[in-house]
Design a protein around this motif. Structure first.
Motif, PDB file in Angstrom:
ATOM      1  N   PHE A 456       0.846  -1.188   0.000  1.00 16.00           N
ATOM      2  CA  PHE A 456       0.000   0.000   0.000  1.00 16.00           C
ATOM      3  C   PHE A 456       0.888   1.247   0.000  1.00 16.00           C
ATOM      4  CE2 PHE A 456      -3.031  -3.056   1.846  1.00 16.00           C
ATOM      5  CZ  PHE A 456      -4.112  -2.806   1.025  1.00 16.00           C
ATOM      6  N   CYS A 457       0.531   2.231  -0.838  1.00 18.06           N
ATOM      7  CA  CYS A 457       1.273   3.477  -0.919  1.00 18.06           C
ATOM      8  C   CYS A 457       1.072   4.276   0.379  1.00 18.06           C
ATOM      9  CB  CYS A 457       0.765   4.257  -2.128  1.00 18.06           C
ATOM     10  SG  CYS A 457       1.238   5.971  -2.148  1.00 18.06           S
ATOM     11  N   HIS A 458       2.149   4.862   0.908  1.00 14.15           N
ATOM     12  CA  HIS A 458       2.041   5.615   2.165  1.00 14.15           C
ATOM     13  C   HIS A 458       1.187   6.870   2.001  1.00 14.15           C
ATOM     14  CE1 HIS A 458       4.726   3.006   4.201  1.00 14.15           C
ATOM     15  NE2 HIS A 458       5.715   3.230   3.362  1.00 14.15           N
ATOM     16  N   GLU A 459       1.165   7.415   0.775  1.00 16.05           N
ATOM     17  CA  GLU A 459       0.432   8.665   0.549  1.00 16.05           C
ATOM     18  C   GLU A 459      -1.074   8.431   0.429  1.00 16.05           C
ATOM     19  OE1 GLU A 459       1.866  11.683   0.480  1.00 16.05           O
ATOM     20  OE2 GLU A 459       3.788  10.719   0.940  1.00 16.05           O
ATOM     21  N   CYS A 460      -1.455   7.460  -0.418  1.00 20.52           N
ATOM     22  CA  CYS A 460      -2.883   7.347  -0.782  1.00 20.52           C
ATOM     23  C   CYS A 460      -3.514   6.043  -0.303  1.00 20.52           C
ATOM     24  CB  CYS A 460      -3.053   7.481  -2.288  1.00 20.52           C
ATOM     25  SG  CYS A 460      -2.313   6.120  -3.194  1.00 20.52           S
ATOM     26  N   CYS A 461      -2.726   5.196   0.350  1.00 21.77           N
ATOM     27  CA  CYS A 461      -3.249   3.921   0.872  1.00 21.77           C
ATOM     28  C   CYS A 461      -3.830   3.012  -0.210  1.00 21.77           C
ATOM     29  CB  CYS A 461      -4.283   4.158   1.980  1.00 21.77           C
ATOM     30  SG  CYS A 461      -3.606   5.037   3.362  1.00 21.77           S
ATOM     31  N   LEU A 472      -1.516   2.055 -11.682  1.00 26.49           N
ATOM     32  CA  LEU A 472      -0.668   2.606 -10.629  1.00 26.49           C
ATOM     33  C   LEU A 472      -1.539   3.300  -9.585  1.00 26.49           C
ATOM     34  CD1 LEU A 472       2.040   4.078 -12.965  1.00 26.49           C
ATOM     35  CD2 LEU A 472       2.326   2.115 -11.455  1.00 26.49           C
ATOM     36  N   CYS A 473      -0.996   3.487  -8.376  1.00 26.09           N
ATOM     37  CA  CYS A 473      -1.775   4.158  -7.339  1.00 26.09           C
ATOM     38  C   CYS A 473      -2.034   5.620  -7.783  1.00 26.09           C
ATOM     39  CB  CYS A 473      -1.058   4.088  -5.998  1.00 26.09           C
ATOM     40  SG  CYS A 473       0.256   5.292  -5.784  1.00 26.09           S
ATOM     41  N   PRO A 474      -3.099   6.258  -7.241  1.00 24.74           N
ATOM     42  CA  PRO A 474      -3.511   7.582  -7.718  1.00 24.74           C
ATOM     43  C   PRO A 474      -2.387   8.633  -7.704  1.00 24.74           C
ATOM     44  CG  PRO A 474      -5.182   6.688  -6.283  1.00 24.74           C
ATOM     45  CD  PRO A 474      -4.035   5.722  -6.225  1.00 24.74           C
ATOM     46  N   CYS A 475      -1.374   8.449  -6.852  1.00 26.54           N
ATOM     47  CA  CYS A 475      -0.278   9.431  -6.785  1.00 26.54           C
ATOM     48  C   CYS A 475       0.433   9.607  -8.133  1.00 26.54           C
ATOM     49  CB  CYS A 475       0.750   9.016  -5.745  1.00 26.54           C
ATOM     50  SG  CYS A 475       0.051   8.804  -4.115  1.00 26.54           S
ATOM     51  N   TRP A 476       0.370   8.593  -8.990  1.00 26.65           N
ATOM     52  CA  TRP A 476       1.073   8.669 -10.273  1.00 26.65           C
ATOM     53  C   TRP A 476       0.227   9.345 -11.342  1.00 26.65           C
ATOM     54  CZ3 TRP A 476       6.115   7.391 -10.699  1.00 26.65           C
ATOM     55  CH2 TRP A 476       6.655   6.619  -9.672  1.00 26.65           C
TER      56      TRP A 476
HETATM   57 ZN   LIG Z   1      -0.211   6.523  -3.825  1.00 27.33          ZN
END
Ligand SMILES: [Zn+2]
Length: 477
Positions: A456-461, A472-476
């Motif tokens: 899990f991404c630390h920023e967006c879970c 990819l996770c939403p941060c990208w």
């Molecule tokens: Zn993320």
């Protein structure tokens, strides 16, 4: 139900429900097959007086009224229970006194489909439905006294619906049998639980979910009640004080022993789920030794397991028919997994799902499991998400799954090669590596649903996932 019968029901419904007094006086002359569709009509339209009379005159052994209660409605419940009172105090036409079981459980019930014209079930509807009614009920429901079946979800405090039902039930507990098959307790006051278990006797409970927030002494206080639930099939425990084994004093030790000893009282426990239960570390052996019946499910998630806990897995008959093993979020990285391999070898004939998500496993540990894994031919789901595994190791794992033809869901961690030195995913590399791994898997067998995922991404879970496409996770984005 034929077209003519449906038409007749509709006519009866219109004329009867437009005048409740007429409806009530006509009840005893109505053909039996018109009663369920009219009951549903009275129920949904909240014609409470008609409803009360229809319960009292119900011509079938069971009234599965809970199946109609999508949202609990207090006045409707009162009308139904008034109907039962009327029936039991003999103010009912003798022809009609056939009802034995009031089923308040909010489970789907085939009765309404076959008897109430929800579907055209043909001429065999009655025979099928009688068998089905019996099949849908717990066996104890068919014996002796009038029964009320209910599931209870006790969250924080009793709501007005539950309060009414509990008071009604308590006043009648000497001439009704009150059976709760599923009980959920979420931070419910301890004293109130004691009162509920005086009304709904523990021996009828088949499923218990306990999210209590209790400390060990409170759990120990509750333990004998749990032990009385000797017909429990499924036990789910979570949110008990997270106390580490080294902080347990002699007094608390007694609490733990008292809790564990209850497991020897369950005659038919099949599914055991424990989440965040730290105090059982080093004590799994004691617990497994108490089990009397073979478990189908063992889920110990977010727990602390020691080497001797792992070792005890393969020592007890009660675990050798296991179908589902979940030890996700249990740190395995400093344990030798040979013991787990030996256990897997003992369940190769039965194991269907294996979940080892977020266990901190490395290549050498996964490697230790492979000889056993390759023989678990009944596996339908494997989950290895969130472990630090390399690409060559995953390829080796795939080769060992060549004979696992039942697999329908496979969850693998994105291999170490997809990340930079700081552990950040490299998007292009992630796509390339995962597509190569898919090719490697396809060369071994025809997989069904397969996913590779990052932590899990630390920023967006969220996770970055590859399942033929890369998301990819939403941060990208
Ligand atoms: Zn993320």
């Amino acid at each position: 139900m034929s077209f003519q019968a449906l038409k007749l029901v509709e006519l009866a419904r219109q004329s009867l429900l437009s005048d409740e007094a007429v409806a009530i006086s006509a009840l005893q002359y109505l053909p039996e097959e018109l009663i369920p569709p009219l009951f549903m009509e009275a129920f949904t339209g909240r014609h409470l007086k008609v409803l009360r009379e229809m319960v009292a005159a119900w011509p079938y052994p069971c009234l599965p009224v809970g199946a109609l209660m999508e949202t609990p409605h207090l006045e409707t419940l009162k009308a139904v229970l008034d109907g039962v009172d009327k029936l039991l105090t003999h103010k009912v036409h003798p022809r009609s006194r056939k009802l034995q079981v009031l089923d308040l459980r909010t489970v789907q019930h085939s009765f309404w489909n076959t008897r109430a014209g929800r579907e055209d079930a043909g001429s065999s509807a009655q025979a099928v439905s009688d068998k089905q009614i019996v099949k849908d009920l717990p066996r104890y429901a068919l014996r002796r006294r009038f029964k009320v079946l209910a599931d209870l979800s006790l969250r924080f405090s009793a709501n007005e619906y539950q309060t009414y039902l509990l008071q009604w039930a308590e006043q009648r507990k000497h001439f009704l049998q009150l059976c709760c098959s599923k009980m959920q307790i979420v931070a419910f006051p301890v004293d109130s639980i004691r009162n509920v278990l005086k009304i709904f006797q523990p021996q009828y409970i088949e499923e218990l979910e306990l999210y209590s927030g209790w400390n060990l002494p409170t759990l120990a206080w509750f333990s004998p009640y749990m032990g009385q639930m000797r017909n429990l099939h499924k036990l789910f425990l979570a949110s008990i004080q997270k106390i580490k084994v080294e902080n347990i004093s002699t007094d608390l030790e007694k609490c733990v022993t008292r809790f564990i000893s209850q497991f020897s009282k369950f005659n038919s426990l099949q599914h055991l789920y424990m989440n965040g239960i730290y105090f059982l570390s080093h004590r799994m052996k004691q617990l497994f030794r108490c089990l009397k019946s073979p478990l189908e499910t063992l889920s110990m998630t977010d727990c602390v397991l020691s080497q001797c806990d792992l070792n005890s897995l393969c020592q007890y008959q009660s675990l050798c028919q296991l179908k589902h093993l979940n030890v996700s979020s249990v740190e395995l990285f400093d344990l030798h997994l040979t013991d787990l391999r030996v256990f897997l070898e003992s369940v190769i004939e039965t194991l269907q799902t294996l979940e080892l998500e977020h266990c901190g496993m490395r290549d050498s540990q996964l490697s230790a499991l492979l000889p056993a894994l390759s023989q678990c031919s009944q596996l339908t789901k494997v989950n290895f998400y969130d472990n630090d595994i390399s690409m060559p190791m995953l390829k080796d794992l795939f080769h060992h799954t060549a004979n696992l033809s039942q697999l329908t869901l496979e969850l693998y961690p994105a291999p170490l090669e997809c990340f930079d030195d700081m552990g950040v995913v490299l998007p292009e590399r992630f796509s390339l590596v995962c597509s190569q791994l898919m090719d490697a898997l396809r060369a071994v067998r025809q997989p069904k649903k397969v996913s590779f995922a990052t932590y899990f991404c630390h920023e967006c879970c969220s996770r970055s996932i590859y399942d033929l496409e890369t998301s990819l996770c939403p941060c990208w984005q």
